[in-house]
Write a protein that holds these residues in place. Structure first.
Motif, short mmCIF file in Angstrom:
data_model
loop_
_atom_site.label_atom_id
_atom_site.label_comp_id
_atom_site.label_asym_id
_atom_site.label_seq_id
_atom_site.Cartn_x
_atom_site.Cartn_y
_atom_site.Cartn_z
N ILE A 139 34.16 3.64 27.30
CA ILE A 139 33.97 5.09 27.54
C ILE A 139 34.33 5.87 26.28
CG2 ILE A 139 34.69 7.08 28.93
CD1 ILE A 139 34.79 5.29 31.36
N GLU A 140 35.38 5.46 25.57
CA GLU A 140 35.69 6.10 24.28
C GLU A 140 34.52 5.88 23.31
OE1 GLU A 140 38.06 8.11 23.45
OE2 GLU A 140 40.01 7.49 24.27
N ARG A 141 33.94 4.68 23.32
CA ARG A 141 32.83 4.40 22.43
C ARG A 141 31.63 5.30 22.75
NH1 ARG A 141 31.55 -0.21 19.26
NH2 ARG A 141 33.82 -0.32 19.15
N ALA A 142 31.34 5.41 24.06
CA ALA A 142 30.23 6.28 24.48
C ALA A 142 30.51 7.72 24.07
CB ALA A 142 30.04 6.19 26.00
N SER A 143 31.78 8.10 24.16
CA SER A 143 32.18 9.45 23.80
C SER A 143 31.95 9.71 22.30
CB SER A 143 33.64 9.64 24.18
OG SER A 143 34.14 10.84 23.67
N GLU A 144 32.30 8.73 21.47
CA GLU A 144 32.08 8.86 20.02
C GLU A 144 30.58 8.97 19.71
OE1 GLU A 144 35.90 5.95 19.31
OE2 GLU A 144 33.94 5.30 18.54
N LEU A 145 29.79 8.14 20.40
CA LEU A 145 28.34 8.19 20.18
C LEU A 145 27.77 9.53 20.63
CD1 LEU A 145 27.55 4.55 21.36
CD2 LEU A 145 27.05 5.46 19.07
N TRP A 146 28.31 10.04 21.72
CA TRP A 146 27.86 11.34 22.24
C TRP A 146 28.14 12.43 21.20
CZ3 TRP A 146 25.46 12.39 26.95
CH2 TRP A 146 25.30 13.75 27.28
N VAL A 147 29.35 12.42 20.65
CA VAL A 147 29.72 13.42 19.63
C VAL A 147 28.79 13.31 18.42
CG1 VAL A 147 31.51 14.05 17.95
CG2 VAL A 147 32.13 13.62 20.34
N GLU A 148 28.52 12.09 18.03
CA GLU A 148 27.68 11.83 16.85
C GLU A 148 26.24 12.31 17.07
OE1 GLU A 148 26.33 7.62 15.15
OE2 GLU A 148 28.50 7.74 15.51
N HIS A 149 25.69 12.06 18.27
CA HIS A 149 24.28 12.36 18.52
C HIS A 149 24.03 13.71 19.19
CE1 HIS A 149 24.00 7.96 18.04
NE2 HIS A 149 22.74 8.17 17.73
#
Lengths: 166, 166
Positions: free
Chosen positions: B12-22
């Motif tokens: 979920i942290e990883r998805a969150s980082e990807l969300w911020v990035e994209h």
């Protein structure tokens, strides 16, 4: 499944009082029940927001995850791993999304046991609109300011960690 | 549906980082996703703990609610209201519990449109054992001390209130 109409009292607090009266300490009972209730509320709001696009939140997550991949495609096994769902759930979601023309399966030329998922142009289009829709309702997380949202996230992260998610 | 094995990172942290990035700010996305994941973990643990008694957590809640009533019986409509579930869900749960010999339906002598639910002796017996089982795993709420459990409860209560539960 729609919920019952608003009550003049909090039914979880009431259950908690009854638990204390009849059984004993109610702390974990009321928290577990609250988590389940909030999940129902959020899921139902998110699914409603996504209904115009013909997808559920579970299928939305699959689309979003694929779109985040650097190569524009992901092995199906990785989708299950990242979304923490059973391979069968990924297969079912992919079948539905493929029938809807939003994703396609692509065979791995170097490893025939492996299949990739890719978004179609229509999938990218629907994903963009669906993202706007869930962001417009702030992912159905209502009633909390930014700091409280972060607090809730960290508390739930401790549960996920203790339960063995990562 | 069993989850994938433990990952070396928090997905979920990883998805969150990807969300911020994209896309942008990920606060409500990661909280909504966390709530859904923790609900899956808790439900699955509670249902597993109750499996020896042939009931799910949803049916356990029906038994417990009936047992809390002062008269030893509750109108079916009140069960749906208190558990915040659709009347159809109550009917289904009652059908299963009645087939299992754990509850019985009793007609209201003063209002023929109303039906009460009562526990059988076997229902009381199973409920006692089931309560021991869910308390033994602390309702699957792991990783939080008492104060943190109360904090999490209050934060989720704000969501439930804002969503219109009470």
């Amino acid at each position: 499944m729609p919920a019952a109409p608003r009550l003049p009292f909090d039914p979880i607090e009431r259950a908690s009082e009854l638990w204390v009266e009849h059984i004993g300490e109610s702390r974990s009972m009321r928290l577990a029940t609250s988590i389940m209730r909030v999940q129902q509320l959020i899921s139902s709001e998110l699914d409603a927001a996504l209904k115009p696009f013909g997808i559920t939140f579970a299928r939305y997550e699959v689309l979003q995850l694929i779109s985040f991949s650097a190569a524009g495609r992901l092995p199906l096994s990785k989708i299950g791993e990242r979304l923490m769902v059973h391979p069968t759930s990924v297969t079912n979601a992919m079948d539905r999304l493929e029938t809807q023309g939003l994703v396609r399966r692509v065979a791995d030329q170097t490893d025939r046991r492996r299949t990739f998922a890719e978004l179609t142009d229509q999938g990218k289009h629907v994903l963009g609109q669906a993202t706007d829709a869930v962001m417009a309702i702030d992912f159905a997380v209502v009633g909390l300011d930014d700091e409280q949202q972060d607090q809730a996230f960290e508390l739930l992260k401790a549960v996920r960690s203790a339960a063995g998610d990562f």
